[in-house]
Scaffold this motif. Structure first.
Motif, PDB file in Angstrom:
ATOM      1  N   GLU A  68       0.824  -1.205   0.000  1.00  0.00           N
ATOM      2  CA  GLU A  68       0.000   0.000   0.000  1.00  0.00           C
ATOM      3  C   GLU A  68       0.857   1.253   0.000  1.00  0.00           C
ATOM      4  O   GLU A  68       0.557   2.223  -0.691  1.00  0.00           O
ATOM      5  CB  GLU A  68      -0.934  -0.011   1.216  1.00  0.00           C
ATOM      6  CG  GLU A  68      -2.018  -1.070   1.080  1.00  0.00           C
ATOM      7  CD  GLU A  68      -2.864  -1.186   2.325  1.00  0.00           C
ATOM      8  OE1 GLU A  68      -2.568  -0.487   3.313  1.00  0.00           O
ATOM      9  OE2 GLU A  68      -3.825  -1.978   2.302  1.00  0.00           O
TER      10      GLU A  68
ATOM     11  N   ALA B 252       3.889   1.565  -1.196  1.00  0.00           N
ATOM     12  CA  ALA B 252       4.486   1.720  -2.525  1.00  0.00           C
ATOM     13  C   ALA B 252       3.439   2.238  -3.514  1.00  0.00           C
ATOM     14  O   ALA B 252       3.703   3.161  -4.286  1.00  0.00           O
ATOM     15  CB  ALA B 252       5.056   0.389  -3.004  1.00  0.00           C
ATOM     16  N   ASP B 253       2.220   1.658  -3.448  1.00  0.00           N
ATOM     17  CA  ASP B 253       1.141   2.128  -4.334  1.00  0.00           C
ATOM     18  C   ASP B 253       0.829   3.593  -4.074  1.00  0.00           C
ATOM     19  O   ASP B 253       0.674   4.379  -5.002  1.00  0.00           O
ATOM     20  CB  ASP B 253      -0.138   1.301  -4.088  1.00  0.00           C
ATOM     21  CG  ASP B 253      -0.041  -0.071  -4.726  1.00  0.00           C
ATOM     22  OD1 ASP B 253       0.895  -0.280  -5.519  1.00  0.00           O
ATOM     23  OD2 ASP B 253      -0.904  -0.916  -4.436  1.00  0.00           O
TER      24      ASP B 253
ATOM     25  N   GLY C  75       2.677   6.243  -5.761  1.00  0.00           N
ATOM     26  CA  GLY C  75       2.569   6.339  -7.211  1.00  0.00           C
ATOM     27  C   GLY C  75       3.549   5.450  -7.958  1.00  0.00           C
ATOM     28  O   GLY C  75       3.731   5.606  -9.161  1.00  0.00           O
ATOM     29  N   LEU C  76       4.204   4.515  -7.253  1.00  0.00           N
ATOM     30  CA  LEU C  76       5.116   3.595  -7.941  1.00  0.00           C
ATOM     31  C   LEU C  76       4.307   2.602  -8.768  1.00  0.00           C
ATOM     32  O   LEU C  76       3.286   2.097  -8.312  1.00  0.00           O
ATOM     33  CB  LEU C  76       5.975   2.833  -6.927  1.00  0.00           C
ATOM     34  CG  LEU C  76       7.011   3.643  -6.149  1.00  0.00           C
ATOM     35  CD1 LEU C  76       7.545   2.835  -4.974  1.00  0.00           C
ATOM     36  CD2 LEU C  76       8.153   4.056  -7.042  1.00  0.00           C
ATOM     37  N   SER C  77       4.771   2.313  -9.977  1.00  0.00           N
ATOM     38  CA  SER C  77       4.081   1.336 -10.814  1.00  0.00           C
ATOM     39  C   SER C  77       4.339  -0.066 -10.264  1.00  0.00           C
ATOM     40  O   SER C  77       5.201  -0.265  -9.417  1.00  0.00           O
ATOM     41  CB  SER C  77       4.584   1.423 -12.248  1.00  0.00           C
ATOM     42  OG  SER C  77       5.934   1.005 -12.293  1.00  0.00           O
ATOM     43  N   TYR C  78       3.574  -1.049 -10.791  1.00  0.00           N
ATOM     44  CA  TYR C  78       3.715  -2.432 -10.332  1.00  0.00           C
ATOM     45  C   TYR C  78       5.173  -2.881 -10.387  1.00  0.00           C
ATOM     46  O   TYR C  78       5.721  -3.417  -9.427  1.00  0.00           O
ATOM     47  CB  TYR C  78       2.840  -3.333 -11.205  1.00  0.00           C
ATOM     48  CG  TYR C  78       3.000  -4.815 -10.917  1.00  0.00           C
ATOM     49  CD1 TYR C  78       2.222  -5.436  -9.944  1.00  0.00           C
ATOM     50  CD2 TYR C  78       3.924  -5.577 -11.624  1.00  0.00           C
ATOM     51  CE1 TYR C  78       2.365  -6.787  -9.685  1.00  0.00           C
ATOM     52  CE2 TYR C  78       4.072  -6.938 -11.367  1.00  0.00           C
ATOM     53  CZ  TYR C  78       3.289  -7.535 -10.403  1.00  0.00           C
ATOM     54  OH  TYR C  78       3.433  -8.867 -10.146  1.00  0.00           O
TER      55      TYR C  78
ATOM     56  N   ARG D  96       8.021  -1.071 -10.742  1.00  0.00           N
ATOM     57  CA  ARG D  96       8.915  -0.299  -9.876  1.00  0.00           C
ATOM     58  C   ARG D  96       8.730  -0.711  -8.417  1.00  0.00           C
ATOM     59  O   ARG D  96       9.699  -0.857  -7.680  1.00  0.00           O
ATOM     60  CB  ARG D  96       8.627   1.191 -10.025  1.00  0.00           C
ATOM     61  CG  ARG D  96       9.179   1.792 -11.294  1.00  0.00           C
ATOM     62  CD  ARG D  96      10.651   2.140 -11.147  1.00  0.00           C
ATOM     63  NE  ARG D  96      11.159   2.667 -12.396  1.00  0.00           N
ATOM     64  CZ  ARG D  96      12.025   2.037 -13.179  1.00  0.00           C
ATOM     65  NH1 ARG D  96      12.492   0.843 -12.812  1.00  0.00           N
ATOM     66  NH2 ARG D  96      12.426   2.570 -14.301  1.00  0.00           N
TER      67      ARG D  96
ATOM     68  N   GLN E 249      10.446  -3.963  -7.967  1.00  0.00           N
ATOM     69  CA  GLN E 249      11.900  -3.844  -8.084  1.00  0.00           C
ATOM     70  C   GLN E 249      12.511  -3.186  -6.841  1.00  0.00           C
ATOM     71  O   GLN E 249      13.544  -3.624  -6.340  1.00  0.00           O
ATOM     72  CB  GLN E 249      12.237  -3.011  -9.326  1.00  0.00           C
ATOM     73  CG  GLN E 249      13.711  -2.702  -9.495  1.00  0.00           C
ATOM     74  CD  GLN E 249      13.925  -1.436 -10.326  1.00  0.00           C
ATOM     75  OE1 GLN E 249      13.034  -0.996 -11.070  1.00  0.00           O
ATOM     76  NE2 GLN E 249      15.079  -0.845 -10.194  1.00  0.00           N
ATOM     77  N   LEU E 250      11.852  -2.138  -6.330  1.00  0.00           N
ATOM     78  CA  LEU E 250      12.483  -1.308  -5.304  1.00  0.00           C
ATOM     79  C   LEU E 250      12.046  -1.662  -3.889  1.00  0.00           C
ATOM     80  O   LEU E 250      12.798  -1.469  -2.939  1.00  0.00           O
ATOM     81  CB  LEU E 250      12.146   0.167  -5.554  1.00  0.00           C
ATOM     82  CG  LEU E 250      12.589   0.732  -6.914  1.00  0.00           C
ATOM     83  CD1 LEU E 250      11.948   2.081  -7.159  1.00  0.00           C
ATOM     84  CD2 LEU E 250      14.107   0.848  -6.954  1.00  0.00           C
ATOM     85  N   VAL E 251      10.810  -2.143  -3.752  1.00  0.00           N
ATOM     86  CA  VAL E 251      10.264  -2.310  -2.401  1.00  0.00           C
ATOM     87  C   VAL E 251       9.969  -3.771  -2.081  1.00  0.00           C
ATOM     88  O   VAL E 251      10.406  -4.285  -1.051  1.00  0.00           O
ATOM     89  CB  VAL E 251       8.974  -1.473  -2.242  1.00  0.00           C
ATOM     90  CG1 VAL E 251       8.343  -1.710  -0.881  1.00  0.00           C
ATOM     91  CG2 VAL E 251       9.279   0.004  -2.439  1.00  0.00           C
TER      92      VAL E 251
ATOM     93  N   GLU F  23      -2.271   6.064 -11.223  1.00  0.00           N
ATOM     94  CA  GLU F  23      -0.903   6.443 -10.849  1.00  0.00           C
ATOM     95  C   GLU F  23      -0.746   7.959 -10.743  1.00  0.00           C
ATOM     96  O   GLU F  23      -0.041   8.454  -9.860  1.00  0.00           O
ATOM     97  CB  GLU F  23       0.108   5.856 -11.850  1.00  0.00           C
ATOM     98  CG  GLU F  23       0.471   4.416 -11.500  1.00  0.00           C
ATOM     99  CD  GLU F  23       1.261   3.704 -12.589  1.00  0.00           C
ATOM    100  OE1 GLU F  23       1.976   4.399 -13.333  1.00  0.00           O
ATOM    101  OE2 GLU F  23       1.162   2.470 -12.686  1.00  0.00           O
TER     102      GLU F  23
ATOM    103  N   ARG G 180      -2.369   8.978  -7.467  1.00  0.00           N
ATOM    104  CA  ARG G 180      -1.561   8.565  -6.316  1.00  0.00           C
ATOM    105  C   ARG G 180      -0.335   9.443  -6.138  1.00  0.00           C
ATOM    106  O   ARG G 180       0.129   9.648  -5.013  1.00  0.00           O
ATOM    107  CB  ARG G 180      -1.146   7.102  -6.465  1.00  0.00           C
ATOM    108  CG  ARG G 180      -2.281   6.163  -6.111  1.00  0.00           C
ATOM    109  CD  ARG G 180      -1.881   4.745  -6.406  1.00  0.00           C
ATOM    110  NE  ARG G 180      -2.942   3.827  -5.994  1.00  0.00           N
ATOM    111  CZ  ARG G 180      -2.956   2.555  -6.329  1.00  0.00           C
ATOM    112  NH1 ARG G 180      -1.990   2.046  -7.078  1.00  0.00           N
ATOM    113  NH2 ARG G 180      -3.935   1.769  -5.914  1.00  0.00           N
TER     114      ARG G 180
ATOM    115  N   HIS H 254      14.033  -1.922   4.526  1.00  0.00           N
ATOM    116  CA  HIS H 254      15.340  -2.276   3.948  1.00  0.00           C
ATOM    117  C   HIS H 254      16.070  -1.049   3.433  1.00  0.00           C
ATOM    118  O   HIS H 254      17.189  -1.182   2.942  1.00  0.00           O
ATOM    119  CB  HIS H 254      15.139  -3.286   2.828  1.00  0.00           C
ATOM    120  CG  HIS H 254      14.327  -2.766   1.676  1.00  0.00           C
ATOM    121  ND1 HIS H 254      13.044  -2.286   1.834  1.00  0.00           N
ATOM    122  CD2 HIS H 254      14.621  -2.631   0.372  1.00  0.00           C
ATOM    123  CE1 HIS H 254      12.588  -1.890   0.662  1.00  0.00           C
ATOM    124  NE2 HIS H 254      13.526  -2.087  -0.241  1.00  0.00           N
TER     125      HIS H 254
ATOM    126  N   VAL I 222       9.501   8.118  -9.538  1.00  0.00           N
ATOM    127  CA  VAL I 222       8.218   8.523 -10.119  1.00  0.00           C
ATOM    128  C   VAL I 222       8.337   9.910 -10.739  1.00  0.00           C
ATOM    129  O   VAL I 222       7.938  10.123 -11.873  1.00  0.00           O
ATOM    130  CB  VAL I 222       7.106   8.504  -9.043  1.00  0.00           C
ATOM    131  CG1 VAL I 222       5.780   8.940  -9.665  1.00  0.00           C
ATOM    132  CG2 VAL I 222       6.983   7.112  -8.440  1.00  0.00           C
TER     133      VAL I 222
END
Lengths: 372, 262
Positions: free
Chosen positions: A271, A273-274, A277-280, A282, A285-287, B93, B96, B111, B125
């Motif tokens: 949630e 990450a969403d 505004g990170l895409s699915y 991203r 990959q990042l989180v 997006e 958000r 992490h 972003v």
């Protein structure tokens, strides 16, 4: 004692712990002599080591023969025949065990492949190393460089895959299975949690089918059945088929381990990450994946170790990995009956590799722990 | 909107002619068979600050989670800053990245260091260069009063510090709207004030805020409107002074008596 209790409230200093609970004395008391049963077990262990260790050292090292041209010469060099290990057998067969039937003048390519392998592992896994990015690219390209070096073509003398054997073949099967099963397994794990029903269905069926069939069966499929499915006249190398099967098998297990890691993350991470505004992709990959893979390290390494050892199963379809080749070598009239030396050597080879993976995973877990 | 009832010092004037930044009309939501939000109508003006309260299970968290599509509504419309929330992933997006959210459980990324948590979305972003993102991040960490913790991991911070980092992380995206989902409910009592202070400072800067909370002192100090929800419906909405002194509905009175006299 009574004087030390006269501290004003809030002014009590930190005192060292009682000496009997720390240090070597504390450890021996706590772990070896804490109860009558423990005392008895400690004494029993000492007695067992006392009876087992000296003869073992005698057999393995002090009386063992390291140089001889065959087993008769070995026996002649001992106090009594077969009194100790005859490591001359391993030394005399070492080149065969490492290179298989790889043509003599081309063996520098195998050596270079080994050296590059160590460089790729070292450079790819070390955190602080100059040019980290290039090391990672090199590590990712390594399997293809290795394939080119070993099989030739593009300026190198071609070598048929049936010349591979021994440790070389074992490492080719094991490392390929490990290196390709991780990305494929991650993709399958994500697919299994996808919102797209078709994708999810395919991944579930694949994972459950592969996990439900023994690896040996898949290897038999690779060695016999696949030829029926391929267009007539086409040749598809046996080793290549085996590598594909081993990779698919490993990836199904990795997928389930990684899925466990993904489910171990709280919904809040997705949630957060969403909501940023990170895409699915991203977000994963990042989180998501950095955390899920960290949770999965013990399971992933467990699967890797299993894959590494399962590579010996290729001997059942007639491929001469280190175990197959070693057993064939036992039939050599010069070295009849030297099975203990052979199996100790092979065990040691597998143990060193698997134990290294296990230790590396522990140090990785420690390094990635960020305190919470 | 009656401006007279709220303390003038903390209230920027709301321009009634300004377009509504959030507009929810006839919105319904179900969890399976459970009708969790019933016919919600809510309009929020720019710079307006709304506190949403109600008993647990009343749908207040779900309501604000619909605004950035962490939950999907099934009927009615939600328009955020001119963009309607539909299945269109691009729209989602965009919305958000314009709407910040602060969670009860902070949901920092364990992490990553504090600085990496705060710069992650601006870099990936907003595509800001790393140095610029870090500079901006340090400004926001100053604003929430923990620049000295930038190199630590979230697990090494107290709850109050983590929540302030979470606020900074949202602010780094320069959102037009901030949603707060019970931001102080998971905190030890002595840490609630440090988080509320940051939120009050944010309110004074003119941010549009929707806050689900039971901190009635906060509501009195900064809210333009208090919304009371129960059973998935908006039961009552009023300026804070009227809401606390003169609640109309029986359920509101009961709720206020339960949270104010314990």
């Amino acid at each position: 004692m009574s004087e030390s209790s006269h501290y004003a409230p809030g002014s009590h200093p930190d005192l060292p712990p009682p000496t009997r609970t720390t240090g070597i004395v504390g450890w021996v008391r706590g772990n070896l002599l804490s109860s009558p049963l423990n005392v008895a077990l400690t004494l029993l262990s000492i007695w067992l080591l006392w009876t087992i260790l000296p003869p073992a050292i005698h057999w393995l090292f002090t009386e063992a023969v390291w140089t001889a041209k065959d087993r008769k010469e070995c026996w002649a060099l001992m106090d009594a025949p077969r009194d100790a290990g005859c490591w001359a057998f391993i030394r005399g067969s070492f080149e065969l065990f490492v290179y298989g039937w790889y043509p003599d003048p081309e063996r520098w390519r195998v050596n270079l492949t080994f050296i590059l392998f160590i460089a790729a592992i070292f450079g790819g896994l070390r955190e602080k190393i100059p040019g980290k990015k290039y090391w990672l690219i090199f590590a990712a390209a390594y399997p293809f460089i290795a394939a080119w070096l070993l099989l030739g073509g593009f300026g190198l003398e071609p070598v048929s895959t049936n010349k591979l054997g021994g440790i070389l073949l074992t490492l080719v099967v094991a490392v390929t299975g490990i290196a390709f099963s991780l990305p494929l397994g991650i993709a399958l794990a994500l697919g299994r949690r996808s919102n797209l029903p078709a994708l999810r269905g395919i991944c579930v069926i694949f994972i459950e089918f592969i996990r439900g069939v023994p690896l040996i069966t898949l290897l038999f499929v690779a060695s016999t059945m696949l030829t029926y499915f391929l267009p007539p006249g086409s040749t598809f190398d046996l080793l290549m088929r085996v590598l594909i099967m081993v990779t698919l098998f490993g990836s199904a297990y990795i997928a389930e381990v990684v899925r466990g890691g993904l489910q171990g993350l709280s919904a809040g991470q997705y949630e957060a990450a969403d909501s940023l505004g990170l895409s699915y992709w991203r977000a994963h990959q990042l989180v998501i994946l950095p955390q899920a893979l960290k949770i999965s390290i013990p399971g992933i390494v467990n699967t890797f170790i299993g894959s590494f050892k399962d590579s010996v199963l290729v001997l059942i379809i007639g491929m001469m990995d280190i175990l197959g080749l070693g057993r064939a070598r036992l039939n050599d009239p010069d070295w009849l009956g030297l099975a203990p030396e052979l199996y100790i050597f092979i065990s040691l080879f597998f143990f060193i590799n698997c134990f290294s993976m296990s230790r590396y995973s522990l140090s990785l877990e420690k390094k990635l722990h960020t305190g919470h | 909107m009656s401006q007279e009832t709220t303390p003038a010092s903390t209230q920027p004037q709301l321009d009634p002619s300004d377009a509504k930044i959030i507009s929810i009309k006839g919105m319904h939501k179900w969890f399976g068979d459970f009708h969790v939000l019933k016919d919600i109508d809510l309009e929020v003006a720019r710079s307006e600050r709304i506190v949403i309260c109600g008993p647990s299970g009343s749908g207040k968290s779900t309501l604000i989670r619909c605004i950035n599509r962490l939950e999907e509504h099934q009927q009615g419309s939600i328009i955020v800053d001119g963009t309607e929330l539909t299945q269109d992933l691009k729209n989602i997006e965009i919305i958000r990245s314009e709407v910040g959210m602060v969670f009860q459980q902070f949901n920092l990324f364990p992490h990553l260091t504090v600085l990496d948590n705060v710069t992650l979305a601006p870099i990936w972003v907003r595509k800001l260069p790393r140095a610029e993102a870090q500079e901006q991040a340090m400004q926001y960490l100053e604003r929430v009063k923990i620049p000295e913790q930038a190199a630590k991991y979230p697990g090494q911070l107290s709850g109050g510090q983590q929540q302030r980092v979470a606020i900074a992380r949202s602010l780094c995206m320069n959102p037009r709207i901030m949603l707060f989902d019970e931001p102080t409910s998971a905190l030890d009592p002595e840490m609630i004030k440090e988080v509320l202070d940051v939120m009050i400072e944010l309110a004074e800067s003119g941010m549009t805020m929707l806050v689900v909370t039971h901190e009635m002192g906060f509501a009195t100090a900064v809210a333009h409107r208090v919304i009371f929800m129960d059973g998935g419906e908006i039961i009552e909405e009023k300026p804070p002074k009227e809401f606390f002194e003169n609640p109309e509905h029986e359920r509101t009175k009961l709720f206020l008596s339960q949270i104010l006299h314990h």
